[in-house]
Scaffold this motif. Sequence first.
Motif, short mmCIF file in Angstrom:
data_model
loop_
_atom_site.label_atom_id
_atom_site.label_comp_id
_atom_site.label_asym_id
_atom_site.label_seq_id
_atom_site.Cartn_x
_atom_site.Cartn_y
_atom_site.Cartn_z
N ASN A 13 31.04 69.32 6.41
CA ASN A 13 31.07 70.19 7.47
C ASN A 13 29.85 70.40 8.24
OD1 ASN A 13 31.75 72.23 9.49
ND2 ASN A 13 33.65 72.99 8.05
N GLY A 14 29.24 69.46 9.02
CA GLY A 14 27.96 69.35 9.24
C GLY A 14 27.01 68.82 8.22
N SER A 15 25.95 68.46 8.42
CA SER A 15 24.92 68.07 7.41
C SER A 15 24.39 69.39 6.59
CB SER A 15 23.91 67.12 7.74
OG SER A 15 23.32 67.70 8.90
N SER A 23 9.17 71.94 8.84
CA SER A 23 10.30 71.03 8.86
C SER A 23 11.41 71.90 9.17
CB SER A 23 10.36 70.19 7.58
OG SER A 23 11.16 69.18 7.81
N PHE A 24 12.50 71.30 8.94
CA PHE A 24 13.96 71.95 8.97
C PHE A 24 14.05 73.33 8.35
CE2 PHE A 24 18.54 71.49 8.68
CZ PHE A 24 18.98 72.15 10.01
N MET A 25 14.50 74.24 8.79
CA MET A 25 14.02 75.56 7.97
C MET A 25 15.30 75.72 7.02
SD MET A 25 15.27 78.28 10.91
CE MET A 25 15.62 79.49 9.41
N LEU A 41 31.79 69.63 16.67
CA LEU A 41 33.01 69.20 15.73
C LEU A 41 32.60 69.29 14.37
CD1 LEU A 41 34.12 65.58 17.05
CD2 LEU A 41 35.18 67.84 17.02
N ARG A 42 31.19 69.67 14.03
CA ARG A 42 30.65 69.84 12.72
C ARG A 42 31.03 68.64 11.85
NH1 ARG A 42 27.16 71.45 12.92
NH2 ARG A 42 26.95 72.31 10.94
N LEU A 43 30.33 67.58 11.81
CA LEU A 43 30.46 66.38 11.03
C LEU A 43 29.06 66.12 10.42
CD1 LEU A 43 32.44 64.58 9.55
CD2 LEU A 43 32.41 62.99 11.69
N VAL A 89 16.51 61.49 2.76
CA VAL A 89 16.04 61.34 4.19
C VAL A 89 16.98 61.57 5.14
CG1 VAL A 89 15.25 59.67 5.72
CG2 VAL A 89 14.32 59.63 3.12
N ASP A 90 16.57 62.82 5.73
CA ASP A 90 17.69 63.52 6.60
C ASP A 90 17.34 62.75 8.13
OD1 ASP A 90 18.80 65.08 8.67
OD2 ASP A 90 18.24 66.96 7.74
N GLU A 91 18.32 61.85 8.48
CA GLU A 91 18.16 61.05 9.98
C GLU A 91 19.02 61.77 10.90
OE1 GLU A 91 17.05 56.85 7.99
OE2 GLU A 91 19.00 56.99 8.98
N ARG A 109 22.83 61.69 7.56
CA ARG A 109 22.86 61.75 9.04
C ARG A 109 23.96 62.95 9.60
NH1 ARG A 109 22.99 55.48 11.66
NH2 ARG A 109 20.85 55.05 10.65
N THR A 110 23.91 63.47 10.73
CA THR A 110 24.96 63.99 11.36
C THR A 110 25.29 63.56 12.81
OG1 THR A 110 25.16 66.39 12.44
CG2 THR A 110 22.80 65.58 12.41
N PHE A 111 26.43 63.88 13.07
CA PHE A 111 26.65 63.39 14.73
C PHE A 111 26.53 64.51 15.40
CE2 PHE A 111 29.41 60.35 12.16
CZ PHE A 111 29.04 59.41 12.87
N SER A 112 26.12 65.76 15.20
CA SER A 112 25.66 66.79 15.91
C SER A 112 24.86 66.62 17.25
CB SER A 112 24.98 68.16 15.16
OG SER A 112 25.85 68.62 14.48
N LYS A 113 23.75 65.74 16.98
CA LYS A 113 22.74 65.51 17.98
C LYS A 113 23.17 64.32 18.89
CE LYS A 113 20.72 68.76 15.86
NZ LYS A 113 20.51 68.76 14.40
N LEU A 172 13.10 64.89 3.34
CA LEU A 172 12.38 64.49 4.35
C LEU A 172 13.07 64.27 5.71
CD1 LEU A 172 10.07 61.62 2.71
CD2 LEU A 172 9.33 64.23 3.38
N SER A 173 12.72 65.11 6.75
CA SER A 173 13.57 65.09 8.06
C SER A 173 12.62 63.92 8.74
CB SER A 173 13.49 66.16 8.56
OG SER A 173 13.76 66.20 10.05
N HIS A 174 13.34 62.98 9.28
CA HIS A 174 12.79 61.47 9.84
C HIS A 174 13.84 60.90 10.78
CE1 HIS A 174 10.15 57.86 9.32
NE2 HIS A 174 11.46 57.19 9.20
C1 PLP Z 1 20.36 69.74 13.30
C2 PLP Z 1 19.83 69.33 12.10
C3 PLP Z 1 20.73 69.15 10.82
C4 PLP Z 1 21.96 69.77 10.77
O1 PLP Z 1 23.13 69.29 11.40
P1 PLP Z 1 24.43 69.67 11.37
O2 PLP Z 1 25.20 68.65 10.84
O3 PLP Z 1 24.82 70.19 12.66
O4 PLP Z 1 24.64 70.83 10.36
C5 PLP Z 1 20.20 68.87 9.86
N1 PLP Z 1 18.85 68.15 9.58
C6 PLP Z 1 17.89 68.39 10.82
C7 PLP Z 1 16.62 68.10 10.59
C8 PLP Z 1 18.62 68.81 11.85
O5 PLP Z 1 17.65 69.08 12.84
#
Ligand code: PLP
Length: 364
Positions: A92-94, A118-120, A228-230, A192-194, A218-222, A163-165
């Motif tokens: 439900n979101g990453s 990095s991502f808090m 949708l939160r996925l 690795v957070d893409e 990965r996330t579809f949020s961006k 690692l956010s990448h």
């Molecule tokens: C936005 C973001 C997320 C979270 O995304 P959601 O799927 O909306 O929870 C995760 N990692 C990074 C680095 C982000 O910037």
Amino acid sequence: MSSTNRVVTPESLLRQEVLDLQAYPVPESAGMVKLDAMENPYLLPQSLREEIARLVADAAINRYPDADAQQLKACIRAVIGLPQNVDILLGNGSDEIIQLLALAVAKPGATLLSVEPSFMMYKMIATFTGLQYVGVPLTENFSLDLPAILAAMQHHRPALVFLSHPNNPTGNLFDAEAIAQIIDAAPGLVVVDEAYYAFANASLIPMLTRHPNLLVMRTFSKLGMAGLRLGFLVGSKAWIAQLEKLRLPYNVNILTQLVAEKLLQHHDLLLRQAEQIKQDRTWLYERLAVIADVQPYVSDANFILFRVIHADKIFKELKKRGVLIKNSSSSHPLLLDCLRVTVGTPQENEQFIRALQESIHQVV
Ligand SMILES: *Cc1c(COP(=O)(O)O)cnc(C)c1O
């Protein structure tokens, strides 16, 4: 008797690390040019929105959703081109997946390591799941300090490395060879957070087969589905099968499943929007680069970090002019006087640049 009428307070009951946390900040944004949260600024074409309306109207919302979301996973597989021997876990979101991974490894004394800034949420989730957190500073130009990371891994033996990448909030990709060395040296999992893959030309998914301790999230949020939160995690079948046990039943609701499937059938449209955003990122970068007192950083994501004198004041002036971005200035010493702006529509970007010029004029 005496204990029954004692009032239970949050302070007396909750864990100290929870009391010490600050809630994830979401500022009021009604009526503003909203460039603070890395959202895709574009709506969907009318015809597609009507298709979605019909899907939602016909959805059996009286029933639980497909617990395994099989069709949705098949759509993701088709779109991403995953190797056969990896599996998918949906969240439900990453953010939820970060929490699930933290819970899975949370033995007493277990450690989550990441880089800073990095991502808090890595630190926040480590804190409330009872993990030790280690943040290794990036170098001055926001690249990985490989010797420091290797030494910290040697010392702290982290169960999880995040690692956010590309990296949020700095926007850059890291050196692929350095990431490979971290994966090889890690005593635990490397995630690795893409989140920003759609705006970068790099992915570690092809490395999954050769590195069993690597997971890619990965996330579809961006990419236009923040509402949708996925999110999803891919990795070897052995890891995903264990992690599935911690996923709460039905964590991806029926409306998200149906709408995301539909949108993934139109993946090309989302990718075209991402292409547009990349072009506008170039425009925005060039505009920022020619403003005196502004230093933008090159970005592979859908936002740009920039340094400006008197960032706090500039941030407030922008808000007065109806433009909301993110003030990163006090979040880390390396980000002193840094602000982060999400790439919006061309019109929003122009409004932002105009408001920034006025704000600088006002403050300096
Ligand atoms: C936005 C973001 C997320 C979270 O995304 P959601 O799927 O909306 O929870 C995760 N990692 C990074 C680095 C982000 O910037």
